[in-house]
Scaffold this active site. Structure first.
Site, PDB file in Angstrom:
ATOM      1  N   GLN A  15      13.356 -11.108 -49.418  1.00 49.21           N
ATOM      2  CA  GLN A  15      12.284 -10.198 -49.837  1.00 49.21           C
ATOM      3  C   GLN A  15      12.777  -9.247 -50.925  1.00 49.21           C
ATOM      4  O   GLN A  15      12.077  -8.987 -51.909  1.00 49.21           O
ATOM      5  CB  GLN A  15      11.780  -9.422 -48.621  1.00 49.21           C
ATOM      6  CG  GLN A  15      10.764  -8.338 -48.953  1.00 49.21           C
ATOM      7  CD  GLN A  15      10.205  -7.701 -47.695  1.00 49.21           C
ATOM      8  OE1 GLN A  15       9.307  -8.242 -47.069  1.00 49.21           O
ATOM      9  NE2 GLN A  15      10.747  -6.560 -47.316  1.00 49.21           N
ATOM     10  N   HIS A  30      13.982   1.157 -40.148  1.00 47.55           N
ATOM     11  CA  HIS A  30      12.908   1.863 -40.857  1.00 47.55           C
ATOM     12  C   HIS A  30      13.263   3.345 -41.061  1.00 47.55           C
ATOM     13  O   HIS A  30      13.035   3.904 -42.137  1.00 47.55           O
ATOM     14  CB  HIS A  30      11.604   1.809 -40.049  1.00 47.55           C
ATOM     15  CG  HIS A  30      11.062   0.436 -39.822  1.00 47.55           C
ATOM     16  ND1 HIS A  30      11.198  -0.232 -38.635  1.00 47.55           N
ATOM     17  CD2 HIS A  30      10.376  -0.398 -40.637  1.00 47.55           C
ATOM     18  CE1 HIS A  30      10.608  -1.411 -38.724  1.00 47.55           C
ATOM     19  NE2 HIS A  30      10.100  -1.554 -39.923  1.00 47.55           N
TER      20      HIS A  30
END
Lengths: 281, 281
Positions: free
Chosen positions: A153, A37
């Site tokens: 994704q 992240h």
């Protein structure tokens, strides 16, 4: 860094930024930040005047049997980490803010969402594309950042952006890995010591696939068999699938040609893990 | 007025307009303009600095059995009419421009799309919401204009805008009618003289419903029966449905209360016609 929980307030802030001609980068996350992240945030920080991180564990992408309730959460730590990387806005909406009680609208990408992870998680990507479309409409970013770790994704969101004409750029950032090669995941926190040790076979099997290809192997089935053999040697790791497929259509390939995605999912104990590499032949 | 056929060119033009702080109004149409379309354009002209009309007969909202191929088209006339009303951009993309050969993504509003017209046209609204979402992302309007004539479409698009957080305002313009009351429709051009004459019963039955309600009737079934009686007296008109329903959820009502939609669909000869009124009790 401003922490914002309502769509209205976020829109008001971003509207001002946009009027000043600033570019906006969005990183959609479910929180419990790891280096993966933070890499997305750093990349956005380099490329955009304004960096927005959304932190929202989206219920519509979990099946009732899945880990929505127990998905790891640590808001104070996430807040500190995002602030340290220089994020401007941390958007943390409630479920009530994101979904009205009479929510009826879904964005769905067909076909490519039934393969790979979609085969065992049939409603997952419908939830992902719906919440990402909502976030795109709320934030209206110039660029949105996703990790290559979630390879399917990435393919699904790129297709949605193309098909629905979202006016933004998708930036894909390489998978962050632990020193020994394990792909970083918020779910790694669930792994026991022995599961953590054995889970390493996943990235190792992908590395082995790459070596086989580098040494001339092109038959997908042979590569899969070699990978399966490695993974089966670990009793706590249960393979769900290995896919060797076209990196856009996700159609299975019998021969490695052009840009190929090798992706896998497995359970280490009860923890579902995924990993992948892209081979550019 | 500029006539534009590519997304790229339209975006470049609108980006300049937006940078100058101008508000943008969009009227999505399938062309073959009548007074109803022109009313939408006039309203947008009053309210917005830039008026964009899209003219695109969207194949995904027609079933194979329906009139996509024969839907009336007259580009030169449409162009002249739009120009006369003061439209700035007429966006006329080709099918290849709007849908890639490998298009996979759809926007779908559930439940309310299965009622009324959705019952006999099960994929219609999925096509409508998908193309409207695309047009919203291409044009990024401040306001988008729709006619009350397509009452269910208005409800479905409002729901999509709410659920997916599109940052724009939906403006609904009253149904334009011929002098004798027939709702204007591009498909009226298909009507024979006798069908045209008999089709008038549709707006008359709605007027009759209003009179019944004004004189105190509140039982939906009684109103429907009166309307059916009128419509059945016309041999060329075949009723598909009459719905007396909540104007947001489209749930059938047994009693008229609050804001009520009375909507109907019928075939006059082979021509499918719709009409409706909203009663504010």
């Amino acid at each position: 860094m401003k922490v914002i929980s309502t769509i209205k307030e976020l829109r008001a802030e971003l509207s001002k930024e946009r009027q000043e001609g600033k570019t906006i980068g969005l990183i959609p996350t479910m929180g419990y930040f790891h280096q993966g992240h933070l890499e997305l945030m750093r990349r956005a920080r380099e490329e955009c005047a304004v960096v927005v991180v959304s932190l929202y564990v989206n219920p519509t992408q979990f099946a009732p049997s899945e880990d929505f309730e127990s998905y790891p959460r640590d808001f104070e730590r996430d807040k500190r980490l995002a602030e340290n990387v220089g994020v401007d806005y941390l958007f943390c909406p409630s479920n009530a803010e994101m979904y009205l009680p009479n929510h009826l609208t879904y964005v769905e990408v067909e076909k490519i969402t039934n393969k790979l992870c979609g085969a065992s998680r049939p409603h997952h990507f419908k939830g992902v594309t719906t919440v990402v479309a909502k976030l795109f409409n709320i934030v209206k970013p110039d660029k949105a950042y996703f990790g290559q770790k979630d390879a399917q994704q990435v393919v699904v969101i790129r297709k949605m952006v193309e098909d629905l004409n979202f006016d933004l750029e998708i930036v894909v950032v390489p998978t962050a890995r632990e020193e020994d090669g394990l792909a970083m995941s918020s779910r790694n926190t669930y792994l026991s010591a022995v599961e953590r040790e054995e889970a390493l076979v996943l990235s190792k099997s992908l590395q082995h696939a790459k070596e086989l290809i580098d040494s001339g192997e092109r038959i997908a089935q042979k590569i899969k068999e070699e990978m399966q053999k490695l993974i089966k040697s670990k009793p706590h790791v249960n393979l769900e699938y290995i896919s060797i497929c076209d990196h856009k259509t996700l159609e299975e390939l019998s021969r490695i040609e052009g840009e190929t995605l090798i992706a896998l999912a497995a359970k280490a104990g009860k923890v579902r893990l995924i990993d992948n590499i892209v081979i550019r032949d």
